[in-house]
Scaffold this motif. Structure first.
Motif, PDB file in Angstrom:
ATOM      1  N   ALA A   1       0.834  -1.204   0.000  1.00  0.00           N
ATOM      2  CA  ALA A   1       0.000   0.000   0.000  1.00  0.00           C
ATOM      3  C   ALA A   1       0.874   1.262   0.000  1.00  0.00           C
ATOM      4  N   LEU A   2       1.959   1.249   0.750  1.00  0.00           N
ATOM      5  CA  LEU A   2       2.869   2.395   0.773  1.00  0.00           C
ATOM      6  C   LEU A   2       3.509   2.588  -0.600  1.00  0.00           C
ATOM      7  N   TYR A   3       3.890   1.474  -1.233  1.00  0.00           N
ATOM      8  CA  TYR A   3       4.462   1.545  -2.584  1.00  0.00           C
ATOM      9  C   TYR A   3       3.442   2.120  -3.565  1.00  0.00           C
ATOM     10  N   ARG A   4       2.202   1.618  -3.524  1.00  0.00           N
ATOM     11  CA  ARG A   4       1.164   2.112  -4.448  1.00  0.00           C
ATOM     12  C   ARG A   4       0.940   3.603  -4.255  1.00  0.00           C
ATOM     13  N   PHE A   5       0.925   4.027  -2.994  1.00  0.00           N
ATOM     14  CA  PHE A   5       0.714   5.450  -2.713  1.00  0.00           C
ATOM     15  C   PHE A   5       1.855   6.285  -3.287  1.00  0.00           C
ATOM     16  N   ALA A   6       3.083   5.853  -3.083  1.00  0.00           N
ATOM     17  CA  ALA A   6       4.233   6.579  -3.642  1.00  0.00           C
ATOM     18  C   ALA A   6       4.167   6.563  -5.169  1.00  0.00           C
ATOM     19  N   TYR A   7       3.746   5.452  -5.737  1.00  0.00           N
ATOM     20  CA  TYR A   7       3.664   5.306  -7.194  1.00  0.00           C
ATOM     21  C   TYR A   7       2.662   6.287  -7.795  1.00  0.00           C
ATOM     22  N   THR A   8       1.596   6.623  -7.055  1.00  0.00           N
ATOM     23  CA  THR A   8       0.610   7.569  -7.581  1.00  0.00           C
ATOM     24  C   THR A   8       1.216   8.957  -7.780  1.00  0.00           C
ATOM     25  N   TYR A   9       2.273   9.243  -7.076  1.00  0.00           N
ATOM     26  CA  TYR A   9       2.939  10.535  -7.241  1.00  0.00           C
ATOM     27  C   TYR A   9       3.896  10.533  -8.431  1.00  0.00           C
ATOM     28  N   VAL A  10       4.689   9.490  -8.579  1.00  0.00           N
ATOM     29  CA  VAL A  10       5.793   9.528  -9.542  1.00  0.00           C
ATOM     30  C   VAL A  10       5.611   8.655 -10.772  1.00  0.00           C
ATOM     31  N   HIS A  11       4.694   7.707 -10.730  1.00  0.00           N
ATOM     32  CA  HIS A  11       4.437   6.811 -11.874  1.00  0.00           C
ATOM     33  C   HIS A  11       5.708   6.146 -12.393  1.00  0.00           C
TER      34      HIS A  11
ATOM     35  N   ASP B   1       1.292  -5.470 -13.410  1.00  0.00           N
ATOM     36  CA  ASP B   1       0.787  -6.803 -13.713  1.00  0.00           C
ATOM     37  C   ASP B   1       1.708  -7.869 -13.136  1.00  0.00           C
ATOM     38  N   LEU B   2       3.008  -7.675 -13.254  1.00  0.00           N
ATOM     39  CA  LEU B   2       3.972  -8.661 -12.784  1.00  0.00           C
ATOM     40  C   LEU B   2       4.012  -8.743 -11.265  1.00  0.00           C
ATOM     41  N   MET B   3       3.842  -7.614 -10.598  1.00  0.00           N
ATOM     42  CA  MET B   3       4.006  -7.575  -9.147  1.00  0.00           C
ATOM     43  C   MET B   3       2.717  -7.897  -8.401  1.00  0.00           C
ATOM     44  N   GLY B   4       1.598  -7.939  -9.085  1.00  0.00           N
ATOM     45  CA  GLY B   4       0.353  -8.300  -8.436  1.00  0.00           C
ATOM     46  C   GLY B   4      -0.275  -7.178  -7.638  1.00  0.00           C
ATOM     47  N   TYR B   5       0.127  -5.959  -7.845  1.00  0.00           N
ATOM     48  CA  TYR B   5      -0.486  -4.840  -7.156  1.00  0.00           C
ATOM     49  C   TYR B   5      -1.830  -4.541  -7.785  1.00  0.00           C
ATOM     50  N   ASP B   6      -2.637  -3.779  -7.042  1.00  0.00           N
ATOM     51  CA  ASP B   6      -3.904  -3.355  -7.625  1.00  0.00           C
ATOM     52  C   ASP B   6      -3.626  -2.621  -8.911  1.00  0.00           C
ATOM     53  N   LYS B   7      -4.436  -2.876  -9.895  1.00  0.00           N
ATOM     54  CA  LYS B   7      -4.266  -2.158 -11.149  1.00  0.00           C
ATOM     55  C   LYS B   7      -5.608  -1.599 -11.546  1.00  0.00           C
ATOM     56  N   TYR B   8      -5.570  -0.574 -12.332  1.00  0.00           N
ATOM     57  CA  TYR B   8      -6.796   0.035 -12.801  1.00  0.00           C
ATOM     58  C   TYR B   8      -7.345  -0.831 -13.921  1.00  0.00           C
ATOM     59  N   GLU B   9      -8.560  -1.336 -13.749  1.00  0.00           N
ATOM     60  CA  GLU B   9      -9.174  -2.162 -14.779  1.00  0.00           C
ATOM     61  C   GLU B   9      -9.653  -1.291 -15.932  1.00  0.00           C
ATOM     62  N   ASP B  10      -9.971  -0.065 -15.644  1.00  0.00           N
ATOM     63  CA  ASP B  10     -10.536   0.819 -16.651  1.00  0.00           C
ATOM     64  C   ASP B  10      -9.491   1.855 -17.054  1.00  0.00           C
ATOM     65  N   ILE B  11      -9.010   1.765 -18.282  1.00  0.00           N
ATOM     66  CA  ILE B  11      -7.971   2.683 -18.747  1.00  0.00           C
ATOM     67  C   ILE B  11      -8.476   4.121 -18.775  1.00  0.00           C
ATOM     68  N   ASP B  12      -9.787   4.299 -18.996  1.00  0.00           N
ATOM     69  CA  ASP B  12     -10.352   5.655 -18.957  1.00  0.00           C
ATOM     70  C   ASP B  12     -10.236   6.250 -17.553  1.00  0.00           C
TER      71      ASP B  12
END
Length: 165
Positions: A25-35, A97-108
């Protein structure tokens, strides 16, 4: 090396346990900032180091979650300022996809989130992807709860318009 008091050792143990239990969850949160996977991992690493060296700033162990998320957010903002980059690459999207983190199902939805200003996107991610309460989000961002509510409703309205177009 600084010796920790008994209280600080207990805090440190709880912080370490929280980090271990919530690393994704901490990784996902950081990822939302820097992609970017590498930058997100660096941010989480920096946040962990800062949290462990600043144990004395945690007043109540019941508020570890907002405390550590605030540290991650501050580290992410520092990273963005330092690197002056904010790039999304197709390689980074495949890593989810490889790491199994939550992913956005909807590209929009992903595109709409990316188009939101950071102050709105952060609130949406914390509220709906990390399932945080408004009070915790306000504490993390250092804002008033009513400000967070207003931004949340504005963000949802912007997302609705963006997705429906």
């Amino acid at each position: 090396m600084k010796l920790l008091s008994l209280v600080e050792r207990k805090k440190e143990k709880k912080i370490k346990q929280y980090i271990v239990d919530n690393k994704e969850a901490l990784y996902r949160f950081a990822y939302t900032y820097v992609h970017n996977e590498d930058d997100a991992l660096d941010i989480v690493h920096d946040a962990i180091c800062k949290s462990l060296t600043n144990i004395n700033t945690l007043k109540d162990t019941d508020s570890i979650k907002p405390w550590i998320y605030r540290i991650v957010a501050n580290c992410a903002i520092d990273n963005i300022r330092k690197n002056k980059k904010y790039v999304i690459s197709s390689d980074d999207l495949e890593v989810d996809d490889l790491m199994g983190y939550d992913k956005y199902e909807d590209i929009d939805l992903q595109r709409a989130l990316d188009q939101l200003p950071e102050k709105y996107r952060t609130i949406i991610v914390l509220r709906y992807f990390e399932d945080m309460k408004i009070g915790d989000i306000a504490q993390i961002l250092g804002e008033n709860e009513n400000t967070i509510k207003t931004r949340l409703y504005n963000a949802l309205a912007k997302l609705k318009i963006s997705i429906s177009e």
